[in-house]
Design an enzyme around this catalytic site. Sequence first.
Site, PDB file in Angstrom:
ATOM      1  N   LYS A  22      20.179  61.960 101.575  1.00 41.86           N
ATOM      2  CA  LYS A  22      20.963  61.377 100.475  1.00 41.86           C
ATOM      3  C   LYS A  22      21.920  62.416  99.886  1.00 41.86           C
ATOM      4  O   LYS A  22      23.111  62.145  99.707  1.00 41.86           O
ATOM      5  CB  LYS A  22      20.026  60.880  99.363  1.00 41.86           C
ATOM      6  CG  LYS A  22      20.724  60.618  98.032  1.00 41.86           C
ATOM      7  CD  LYS A  22      19.765  60.202  96.949  1.00 41.86           C
ATOM      8  CE  LYS A  22      19.165  61.309  96.128  1.00 41.86           C
ATOM      9  NZ  LYS A  22      19.999  61.842  95.043  1.00 41.86           N
ATOM     10  N   ASN A  23      21.399  63.600  99.587  1.00 44.83           N
ATOM     11  CA  ASN A  23      22.228  64.580  98.878  1.00 44.83           C
ATOM     12  C   ASN A  23      23.294  65.211  99.767  1.00 44.83           C
ATOM     13  O   ASN A  23      24.245  65.798  99.264  1.00 44.83           O
ATOM     14  CB  ASN A  23      21.350  65.655  98.224  1.00 44.83           C
ATOM     15  CG  ASN A  23      20.638  65.103  96.997  1.00 44.83           C
ATOM     16  OD1 ASN A  23      20.941  63.993  96.546  1.00 44.83           O
ATOM     17  ND2 ASN A  23      19.690  65.848  96.470  1.00 44.83           N
ATOM     18  N   CYS A 119      21.026  63.644  81.931  1.00 39.25           N
ATOM     19  CA  CYS A 119      20.166  62.617  82.501  1.00 39.25           C
ATOM     20  C   CYS A 119      18.723  63.011  82.239  1.00 39.25           C
ATOM     21  O   CYS A 119      18.464  64.004  81.559  1.00 39.25           O
ATOM     22  CB  CYS A 119      20.444  62.422  83.980  1.00 39.25           C
ATOM     23  SG  CYS A 119      19.942  63.810  84.967  1.00 39.25           S
ATOM     24  N   ARG A 124      23.295  68.256  82.184  1.00 38.31           N
ATOM     25  CA  ARG A 124      23.893  68.475  83.510  1.00 38.31           C
ATOM     26  C   ARG A 124      25.358  68.844  83.306  1.00 38.31           C
ATOM     27  O   ARG A 124      26.256  68.043  83.558  1.00 38.31           O
ATOM     28  CB  ARG A 124      23.765  67.214  84.382  1.00 38.31           C
ATOM     29  CG  ARG A 124      22.373  66.614  84.541  1.00 38.31           C
ATOM     30  CD  ARG A 124      21.507  67.338  85.518  1.00 38.31           C
ATOM     31  NE  ARG A 124      21.983  67.339  86.878  1.00 38.31           N
ATOM     32  CZ  ARG A 124      21.701  66.408  87.797  1.00 38.31           C
ATOM     33  NH1 ARG A 124      20.943  65.374  87.468  1.00 38.31           N
ATOM     34  NH2 ARG A 124      22.145  66.518  89.031  1.00 38.31           N
ATOM     35  N   ASP A 325      13.712  69.837  93.587  1.00 35.08           N
ATOM     36  CA  ASP A 325      13.530  68.416  93.911  1.00 35.08           C
ATOM     37  C   ASP A 325      12.154  68.122  94.520  1.00 35.08           C
ATOM     38  O   ASP A 325      11.830  66.959  94.781  1.00 35.08           O
ATOM     39  CB  ASP A 325      14.632  67.940  94.875  1.00 35.08           C
ATOM     40  CG  ASP A 325      16.002  67.909  94.199  1.00 35.08           C
ATOM     41  OD1 ASP A 325      16.059  67.993  92.962  1.00 35.08           O
ATOM     42  OD2 ASP A 325      17.013  67.809  94.916  1.00 35.08           O
ATOM     43  N   ARG A 417      16.659  54.777  94.556  1.00 33.53           N
ATOM     44  CA  ARG A 417      17.891  55.576  94.614  1.00 33.53           C
ATOM     45  C   ARG A 417      17.803  56.636  95.708  1.00 33.53           C
ATOM     46  O   ARG A 417      18.825  57.066  96.236  1.00 33.53           O
ATOM     47  CB  ARG A 417      18.132  56.284  93.271  1.00 33.53           C
ATOM     48  CG  ARG A 417      18.561  55.358  92.151  1.00 33.53           C
ATOM     49  CD  ARG A 417      18.886  56.152  90.903  1.00 33.53           C
ATOM     50  NE  ARG A 417      19.532  57.395  91.278  1.00 33.53           N
ATOM     51  CZ  ARG A 417      19.249  58.587  90.771  1.00 33.53           C
ATOM     52  NH1 ARG A 417      18.348  58.716  89.835  1.00 33.53           N
ATOM     53  NH2 ARG A 417      19.874  59.664  91.178  1.00 33.53           N
TER      54      ARG A 417
HETATM   55  C1  EPZ Z   1      22.257  68.741  93.166  1.00 33.27           C
HETATM   56  O1  EPZ Z   1      22.686  68.397  91.851  1.00 33.27           O
HETATM   57  C2  EPZ Z   1      21.364  67.596  93.631  1.00 33.27           C
HETATM   58  N1  EPZ Z   1      22.119  66.332  93.590  1.00 33.27           N
HETATM   59  C3  EPZ Z   1      20.124  67.504  92.757  1.00 33.27           C
HETATM   60  O2  EPZ Z   1      19.275  66.522  93.340  1.00 33.27           O
HETATM   61  C4  EPZ Z   1      19.382  68.850  92.780  1.00 33.27           C
HETATM   62  O3  EPZ Z   1      18.276  68.799  91.894  1.00 33.27           O
HETATM   63  C5  EPZ Z   1      20.343  69.970  92.348  1.00 33.27           C
HETATM   64  O4  EPZ Z   1      21.538  69.961  93.190  1.00 33.27           O
HETATM   65  C6  EPZ Z   1      19.720  71.360  92.431  1.00 33.27           C
HETATM   66  O5  EPZ Z   1      19.315  71.609  93.743  1.00 33.27           O
HETATM   67  C7  EPZ Z   1      22.899  65.998  94.613  1.00 33.27           C
HETATM   68  O6  EPZ Z   1      23.085  66.733  95.574  1.00 33.27           O
HETATM   69  C8  EPZ Z   1      23.529  64.665  94.560  1.00 33.27           C
HETATM   70  P1  EPZ Z   1      23.630  71.898  90.353  1.00 33.27           P
HETATM   71  P2  EPZ Z   1      23.858  69.220  91.158  1.00 33.27           P
HETATM   72  O7  EPZ Z   1      25.049  71.786  89.905  1.00 33.27           O
HETATM   73  O8  EPZ Z   1      24.782  69.741  92.181  1.00 33.27           O
HETATM   74  C9  EPZ Z   1      23.511  74.241  86.204  1.00 33.27           C
HETATM   75  C10 EPZ Z   1      17.708  64.714  93.296  1.00 33.27           C
HETATM   76  O9  EPZ Z   1      16.579  64.483  92.776  1.00 33.27           O
HETATM   77  N2  EPZ Z   1      24.953  73.968  86.173  1.00 33.27           N
HETATM   78  O10 EPZ Z   1      23.363  72.703  91.579  1.00 33.27           O
HETATM   79  O11 EPZ Z   1      24.410  68.387  90.080  1.00 33.27           O
HETATM   80  C11 EPZ Z   1      22.662  72.964  86.103  1.00 33.27           C
HETATM   81  O12 EPZ Z   1      22.467  72.555  84.772  1.00 33.27           O
HETATM   82  C12 EPZ Z   1      18.729  65.494  92.524  1.00 33.27           C
HETATM   83  O13 EPZ Z   1      18.045  64.319  94.420  1.00 33.27           O
HETATM   84  C13 EPZ Z   1      25.747  74.558  85.231  1.00 33.27           C
HETATM   85  O14 EPZ Z   1      25.273  75.328  84.382  1.00 33.27           O
HETATM   86  O15 EPZ Z   1      23.043  70.433  90.542  1.00 33.27           O
HETATM   87  C14 EPZ Z   1      21.396  73.398  86.788  1.00 33.27           C
HETATM   88  O16 EPZ Z   1      20.607  74.149  85.906  1.00 33.27           O
HETATM   89  C15 EPZ Z   1      18.661  65.497  91.093  1.00 33.27           C
HETATM   90  N3  EPZ Z   1      27.092  74.280  85.227  1.00 33.27           N
HETATM   91  C16 EPZ Z   1      21.898  74.318  87.892  1.00 33.27           C
HETATM   92  O17 EPZ Z   1      23.188  74.756  87.485  1.00 33.27           O
HETATM   93  C17 EPZ Z   1      27.660  73.461  86.161  1.00 33.27           C
HETATM   94  O18 EPZ Z   1      28.892  73.267  86.129  1.00 33.27           O
HETATM   95  C18 EPZ Z   1      21.992  73.672  89.265  1.00 33.27           C
HETATM   96  O19 EPZ Z   1      22.739  72.441  89.158  1.00 33.27           O
HETATM   97  C19 EPZ Z   1      26.841  72.878  87.127  1.00 33.27           C
HETATM   98  C20 EPZ Z   1      25.476  73.125  87.116  1.00 33.27           C
END
Ligand code: EPZ
Length: 444
Positions: A22-23, A119, A124, A325, A417
């Site tokens: 999915k991701n 969320c 996020r 995850d 989802r």
């Molecule tokens: C991806 O989300 C995945 N979603 C998430 O999967 C997964 O948990 C996450 O990566 C971490 O591995 C998809 O791929 C669709 P991040 P993403 O930006 O990219 C902080 C699931 O259950 N951050 O890597 O949105 C953030 O708050 C899901 O399938 C900032 O500070 O996650 C977090 O602490 C949910 N500023 C960390 O970085 C930003 O601009 C990692 O988030 C972006 C993120």
Amino acid sequence: MDSFVIEGGRRLAGKLRINGSKNAALPLMAAALLTDEPVTLRDVPDLADIRNMLRLLAELGCHRVNEGDDRRVMTLHATDRSNSHARYDIVRTMRAGVCVLGPLLGRRGTCRVSMPGGCAIGDRPIDLHLRGMRALGAEVSMDAGDIVVTVPPGGLVGATIFLGGPFGSTVLGTANVMCAAAVARGRTVIESAACEPEVADLAALLVRMGARISGAGTPRITIDGVPQLGKADHTIMPDRIEAGTFLMAAAITNGDLVLDNCPTDTLLATIDRLNAIGVEVEPIEFLRPAGHPADPQRQAVRVTCGRVIRPVEVTTQPHPGFPTDLQAQLVALLTLADGNSVITERIFPDRFLHVAELTRMGAKIFRQGPTVIVSGVRELHGAPVMASDLRASACLVLAGMAAQGTTTVNRVYHLDRGYESMESRLRDVGARITRVSVKEGAGE
Ligand code: EPZ
């Protein structure tokens, strides 16, 4: 609204195939916006998030053009560039909608994407995505809850961009910058890029489309922009989180499962912790088709677990560390360990929606900030439970399969989802799970 009714105490045994990720699929689909030619994706999972992404792409003039064929094969064709507004109505249902930002900016020079809110798993932010877009020369502003991004007259220009944040890098932020930089002028270097395998899978598709990218899957990605991208045909990597969830499902039911199409190579930290717990994960060579070389991204593995679950310490980290995850599913497994486990969540420090629900089933869990101490109990007891996030819901299904008696997991649309037909696939290997429709307000 559907629920799962689970009769616990059944051992899982048999064979399951791991579906496409999915991701990985979501940013790959968005990448179809980068070209006027068709992009074919194979092994696309049949999930609510994928259908939402299709809806979003259709609004942006990029349609699926192979309706009726094999449902796992999706050909996307962007033919109309007149609308570049990813509306709140869709982005709020699927936060990953934000991954159209980079492709829209790269191909159309302007876009408007609804700011995704927080969320259930925490805040996020997308500041790192926007930092990347600005570094390429884009102008970013906010209007009525939308992020408005435009490219100045000279176009996007390659740059060196640092994408590290307080919790590591950003997966979708790296995807967005990579997509926009693929068609920018000159060289972009992303430092502190996300190393997740889904980023490498996106780079593989972009390279097939004609992009010049090296280093994807490492913290430094180099992208030499090209004027335009073209058609491509790409098979999506298997879902490492689905695989990890089923590994833990086998373990918690003292089962004996074979997982086919398992991306073992992407799960080394998970398998390391499972081994410490007492779970065996062994590749099965004889299932490999004759003449096919061993591929650690698509292996058949057998997973077995002894009766004693040993306690462990685990900290979630960016890849190649233990994935956030899979944290909730691991907590479910450790509720039955022979001692105290310590789990620290370093990516989303508030991602503990499952803790209160597991407690309702008899688990002993003590949370302090981003850490939980799980004191193993002899057994869990069935109960009505609910969690408002995908992986927390998967954790409750695992707990329900191990518990004595009946567990009802409410609101399984969260599961839908991210896990395709989870109940029927688990039923095929011995679980007793039924999906029931529950009227809103009745028992929820
Ligand atoms: C991806 O989300 C995945 N979603 C998430 O999967 C997964 O948990 C996450 O990566 C971490 O591995 C998809 O791929 C669709 P991040 P993403 O930006 O990219 C902080 C699931 O259950 N951050 O890597 O949105 C953030 O708050 C899901 O399938 C900032 O500070 O996650 C977090 O602490 C949910 N500023 C960390 O970085 C930003 O601009 C990692 O988030 C972006 C993120």
